[in-house]
Design a protein around this motif. Structure first.
Motif, PDB file in Angstrom:
ATOM      1  N   UNK A  11      28.455  33.886  40.745  1.00 60.11           N
ATOM      2  CA  UNK A  11      27.167  34.311  41.267  1.00 60.11           C
ATOM      3  C   UNK A  11      26.355  33.201  41.012  1.00 60.11           C
ATOM      4  N   UNK A  12      25.777  32.503  42.190  1.00 51.64           N
ATOM      5  CA  UNK A  12      24.706  31.435  42.441  1.00 51.64           C
ATOM      6  C   UNK A  12      25.000  30.281  41.097  1.00 51.64           C
ATOM      7  N   UNK A  13      26.279  30.100  40.918  1.00 52.01           N
ATOM      8  CA  UNK A  13      26.673  28.999  39.843  1.00 52.01           C
ATOM      9  C   UNK A  13      26.044  27.643  40.471  1.00 52.01           C
ATOM     10  N   UNK A  14      25.457  26.955  39.607  1.00 53.22           N
ATOM     11  CA  UNK A  14      24.882  25.773  39.746  1.00 53.22           C
ATOM     12  C   UNK A  14      25.003  24.635  38.709  1.00 53.22           C
ATOM     13  N   UNK A  26      26.613  28.680  44.234  1.00 57.83           N
ATOM     14  CA  UNK A  26      27.749  29.072  44.945  1.00 57.83           C
ATOM     15  C   UNK A  26      28.105  30.875  44.185  1.00 57.83           C
ATOM     16  N   UNK A  27      28.703  31.301  45.379  1.00 62.64           N
ATOM     17  CA  UNK A  27      29.070  32.536  45.304  1.00 62.64           C
ATOM     18  C   UNK A  27      30.368  32.733  45.455  1.00 62.64           C
ATOM     19  N   UNK A  28      31.626  33.399  44.598  1.00 66.72           N
ATOM     20  CA  UNK A  28      32.754  33.716  45.062  1.00 66.72           C
ATOM     21  C   UNK A  28      33.505  34.544  44.185  1.00 66.72           C
ATOM     22  N   UNK A  29      34.476  35.218  44.562  1.00 67.62           N
ATOM     23  CA  UNK A  29      35.277  36.443  43.917  1.00 67.62           C
ATOM     24  C   UNK A  29      36.706  36.004  44.046  1.00 67.62           C
ATOM     25  N   UNK A 211      31.540  21.723  50.587  1.00 68.15           N
ATOM     26  CA  UNK A 211      30.986  20.472  51.196  1.00 68.15           C
ATOM     27  C   UNK A 211      29.439  20.237  50.513  1.00 68.15           C
ATOM     28  N   UNK A 212      29.429  18.995  49.972  1.00 67.10           N
ATOM     29  CA  UNK A 212      28.265  18.563  49.340  1.00 67.10           C
ATOM     30  C   UNK A 212      27.771  19.707  48.420  1.00 67.10           C
ATOM     31  N   UNK A 213      28.761  20.501  47.695  1.00 63.78           N
ATOM     32  CA  UNK A 213      28.224  21.419  46.450  1.00 63.78           C
ATOM     33  C   UNK A 213      28.047  22.640  47.105  1.00 63.78           C
ATOM     34  N   UNK A 214      28.149  22.830  48.394  1.00 67.21           N
ATOM     35  CA  UNK A 214      27.715  24.110  48.947  1.00 67.21           C
ATOM     36  C   UNK A 214      28.890  24.850  49.662  1.00 67.21           C
ATOM     37  N   UNK A 215      29.006  26.157  49.302  1.00 70.32           N
ATOM     38  CA  UNK A 215      30.147  26.751  49.825  1.00 70.32           C
ATOM     39  C   UNK A 215      30.090  26.883  51.762  1.00 70.32           C
ATOM     40  N   UNK A 216      30.774  26.085  52.328  1.00 72.65           N
ATOM     41  CA  UNK A 216      30.750  25.933  53.863  1.00 72.65           C
ATOM     42  C   UNK A 216      31.238  27.396  54.561  1.00 72.65           C
ATOM     43  N   UNK A 217      32.417  28.059  53.783  1.00 69.18           N
ATOM     44  CA  UNK A 217      33.179  29.105  54.453  1.00 69.18           C
ATOM     45  C   UNK A 217      34.163  29.528  53.476  1.00 69.18           C
ATOM     46  N   UNK A 218      34.460  30.828  53.638  1.00 70.32           N
ATOM     47  CA  UNK A 218      35.487  31.328  52.515  1.00 70.32           C
ATOM     48  C   UNK A 218      36.035  32.856  53.345  1.00 70.32           C
ATOM     49  N   UNK A 219      37.519  32.566  53.514  1.00 70.26           N
ATOM     50  CA  UNK A 219      38.094  33.802  54.142  1.00 70.26           C
ATOM     51  C   UNK A 219      39.805  33.464  53.895  1.00 70.26           C
ATOM     52  N   UNK A 220      40.348  34.358  54.665  1.00 69.55           N
ATOM     53  CA  UNK A 220      41.701  34.182  54.545  1.00 69.55           C
ATOM     54  C   UNK A 220      42.130  32.750  55.779  1.00 69.55           C
ATOM     55  N   UNK A 221      43.097  32.294  55.456  1.00 66.56           N
ATOM     56  CA  UNK A 221      43.339  31.062  56.474  1.00 66.56           C
ATOM     57  C   UNK A 221      43.087  31.943  58.059  1.00 66.56           C
TER      58      UNK A 221
END
Ligand SMILES: Nc1ncnc2c1ncn2[C@@H]1O[C@H](COP(=O)(O)OP(=O)(O)OP(=O)(O)O)[C@@H](O)[C@H]1O
Ligand SMILES: [Mg+2]
Length: 306
Positions: A11-14, A26-29, A211-221
């Motif tokens: 969560x909001x990792x920097x 960045x956020x991800x699970x 890209x450049x430290x930012x999550x640009x997209x996240x999903x299944x292929x």
């Protein structure tokens, strides 16, 4: 036991190096047993993120929980529960394959009987048994890669981080390595893997583009390809595709254009008439609409027209 559905929650990792933000909130699970692909260009922030998730680099902001542990609060606890195959992995070249395993097993405090059982199990799985007594330095690259993976999983971690594990390996060994990744995932191990190879992103359950430290997209292929629903990818043929590229990029109605072997892949609006879009191109031999690859999606999201 950690019964949470997510092995990794971020969560909001920097991360900042001086004034430079290498990883930007960045956020991800990642779910248990999932193969999660982390894809980005050189310098995008992949290794920096992995190091934070492995408890090797303190975050400058946000939170990350890996295998049920807060990485900032208990980095040593994280290290015991995860396996990490680092980007420029180092084996002990003057130790045999078996001795390398024993060394890493020792670091994790595995008792001798468990270590021996585990070494046999893992060498069978990774097809390394025939090479157990060879010096790591003398093994072919593909086998060194497998041995590095073996060392990372000797203590049966719940989560493994693989930072560009297939760099410098031939396509057949790459495919074989992915079969191993599948077998770990099928056994319930969570796999967080970075790669430059967009074809490998297709093998992941879910993919994040950075890209450049930012999550640009996240999903299944498949979900990522859905981002191109309003667009059509055309394969353009020409005697001199590289020579044609500048003129294609100058077309008003296209989004991205890139060389793919002897052809060009060009993204144009799905509603646009290709006869109009490409009609004025001198030297164009023909065009065909094609299904998008993840590389097309990556270029669409991160790429520019010129
Ligand atoms: N210790 C450091 N001090 C200063 N800058 C750093 C440090 N480590 C990484 N960086 C910078 O942070 C950015 C992200 O680097 P990182 O190694 O995470 O990228 P990467 O996506 O793993 O790239 P590659 O594909 O080349 O391995 C780069 O611009 C890099 O130069
Ligand atoms: Mg890296």
């Amino acid at each position: 036991m950690n019964a949470a559905p997510f092995s990794i929650e971020v969560h909001k990792l920097e991360k900042r190096f001086g004034n430079f933000r290498a990883v930007k909130a960045i956020d991800l699970v990642v779910r248990r047993g999932e193969i999660f692909g982390f894809i980005g260009a050189n310098g995008a922030g992949k290794t920096t993120t992995i190091k934070m998730l492995c408890g090797l680099l303190p975050p400058d902001g946000g939170k990350a929980n890996v295998a049920g542990i807060d990485v900032a609060a208990d980095p040593e606890g994280v290290k015991r529960r995860i396996g990490y195959m680092c980007q420029k992995f180092a084996l002990y070249g003057d130790l045999t394959a078996a001795e390398n395993i024993d060394f890493f097993g020792g670091i994790y405090g595995l008792p001798t009987d468990r270590l021996e059982k585990r070494r046999t199990e893992i060498f069978d799985l990774l097809e390394l048994s025939a090479h157990a007594d060879r010096f790591a330095a003398d093994l072919p690259r593909g086998y060194q890669q497998r041995l590095a993976l073996a060392c990372a999983v000797v203590h049966e971690p719940a989560v493994i981080f693989l930072d560009e594990p297939t760099a410098g390996v031939d396509p057949i060994q790459r495919r074989a390595f992915w079969d191993l990744i599948y077998s770990f995932s099928a056994a319930g191990t969570t796999v967080f893997v970075t790669t430059h190879f967009l074809d490998e992103a297709e093998y992941c359950h879910r993919v994040a583009f950075i890209a450049d430290g930012e999550l640009a997209a996240e999903d299944t292929p498949a979900g990522l390809k859905g981002l191109l629903a309003d667009w059509t990818i055309y394969e353009l043929r020409a005697a001199d595709p590289a020579g044609l590229l500048p003129a294609v990029r100058a077309l008003p109605d296209i989004r991205s254009a890139a060389l793919f072997g002897e052809t060009l892949h060009v993204t144009a609006g799905a509603a646009a008439d290709p006869k109009t879009v490409f009609g004025g191109l001198a030297g164009l031999a023909g065009y065909t609409p094609i299904p998008p690859t993840l590389e097309d999606v990556f270029l669409h999201i991160t790429g520019k027209k010129s």
